[in-house]
Design an enzyme around this catalytic site. Sequence first.
Site, PDB file in Angstrom:
ATOM      1  N   LYS A 175     -10.266  -3.024   1.323  1.00 15.79           N
ATOM      2  CA  LYS A 175     -10.989  -2.473   0.002  1.00 15.79           C
ATOM      3  C   LYS A 175      -9.932  -2.303  -0.917  1.00 15.79           C
ATOM      4  CE  LYS A 175     -11.676   1.581  -1.885  1.00 15.79           C
ATOM      5  NZ  LYS A 175     -11.875   1.142  -3.375  1.00 15.79           N
ATOM      6  N   GLU A 250       0.235   6.387   3.385  1.00 17.62           N
ATOM      7  CA  GLU A 250       1.232   6.837   2.422  1.00 17.62           C
ATOM      8  C   GLU A 250       0.625   7.355   1.370  1.00 17.62           C
ATOM      9  OE1 GLU A 250       3.094   6.540  -0.594  1.00 17.62           O
ATOM     10  OE2 GLU A 250       3.813   4.664  -0.741  1.00 17.62           O
ATOM     11  N   CYS A 284       4.624   5.285  -6.716  1.00 17.57           N
ATOM     12  CA  CYS A 284       4.818   6.840  -5.637  1.00 17.57           C
ATOM     13  C   CYS A 284       6.203   7.013  -5.258  1.00 17.57           C
ATOM     14  CB  CYS A 284       4.162   6.156  -4.543  1.00 17.57           C
ATOM     15  SG  CYS A 284       4.872   4.666  -3.643  1.00 17.57           S
ATOM     16  N   GLU A 385       2.715  15.552  -8.256  1.00 16.49           N
ATOM     17  CA  GLU A 385       2.928  14.148  -8.423  1.00 16.49           C
ATOM     18  C   GLU A 385       2.301  13.786  -9.884  1.00 16.49           C
ATOM     19  OE1 GLU A 385       2.917   9.982  -6.457  1.00 16.49           O
ATOM     20  OE2 GLU A 385       1.355  11.049  -5.849  1.00 16.49           O
TER      21      GLU A 385
END
Length: 492
Positions: A175, A250, A284, A385
């Site tokens: 997906k 992750e 990331c 983040e």
Amino acid sequence: MTVKRQFINGKWVNSNSNKVRDIINPFNQEVIAHVTESDETDTKTAIAAAKDTFDQGVWPTTPATERGQIVGKIAALIERDKEELAELESLDTGKTMEESRGDMEDIAGVFRYYAELADKNGGEVIDSPVPNSVSKVVHEPIGVCGQITPWNYPLLQASWKLAPALAAGNTLVMKPSEITPLTSIKVFELMEEADVPAGVANLVLGPGNSVGAELSANTDVDLISFTGGIETGKKIMQAASVNVKKLALELGGKNPNIIFADADFDTAVDQAMNAVFFHAGQICSAGTRLIVEDSIHDEFVNALVDRIGKIKLGNGFDDATQMGPLISEEHLSKVVGYVENGKREGATVAIGGERPDDPELQDGFFYLPTVLTDCTTDMRVVQDEGFGPVITVEKFSSEEEAVRLANDSIYGLSGGVWTQDIAKADRCVAKMRMGTVWINDVNLYFPHAPWGGFKQSGIGRELGKTGLEEYQETKHVFQNLKPEPMNWFGTE
């Protein structure tokens, strides 16, 4: 404009609901594609196809060398169509063509690496304490793998999952992000061309709260590999617990970039920008926490601000563009709110901190490259983040303080150390709780080296030999060559 479809059991099909999603270019919000929108029913159908194919042994029993050849063929087809793929990636994400072209080279390299590794991890014979016996360890595919990829590096992140899963003999349902599916659709076309058997690789195109949720909870899925945010990762862990799925997660990072006073000053300034402003900071591993030794702090920030003010924003298809837009209006709002919250916490905007006023950029989701100074680790802007073109700057006065600041985070994905004193760098690296630490470099990765994080940055590793092992079960096989009765319970 034709509707792009999902790929299930070797066929391109419309969704069960016949819903269609518009895909837009984040540079100007123009519709660039129509894509069928999968739902839970489609996902169940894809999972069933993957399970039937695995159980029939079509792919798991294919010799590893032959699987590797097919994975290598995919690499060659990606190399052949790399310009088309790069154009699709830049249209879909807004990143520059130079970045997208580099991504395609890396993606082909990932498939080549796992093509070569496919038959190199078959197993080993180990010593047995029992006379007249053989003891061996073999590696087998896990089964049906659900793979959920992010919007920031759509095909690169897909390659980190697809290539090892196929090389190991698994079947899969992927997906991609519902807002950046175009290169994933194209690479499934290439996998079909490469003669990947029907049912081995299936593609569903829908949102996480339906398609992703079904993949995570469905008991016929044996592994979930997900790249994305922490909160979604936690939901996937809960859903996957229903049948104790294997997990590979992750979940991003808030990555420190430590600059010591003895670092090569000009190089460190240049690389501090490279650490963050590629793809508008939507990385990331972006080194968004700049931690600078106090004796050079002011000079370093001034030099950085001077350089950042010259970054050219624009269309990813313009060769002069150095940074493109953010991915969506929703994400732009998050970045705006992130910076505004930082200002309320006491951070000072050294540059940026707003949308550009260039009329040519008003239709896109642009945000100016930003530096926030006067930051401390108790601020949310330092801990969260931000996933945008924003650097926070902290000071340190000793090696110990630098490491302490770097480790003061729930994340542990990556970090950097800049110094000409290698002994100092080694001491810092030994204490930094991160899955990857760069010395005098940033954001470097390659297929041979494992990638993943400590702490809440995730579980497991992608890339390298460990990336293949994530998609394998380990089995011990013991054979007694001279079986005899034990007579434990007597002879009669």
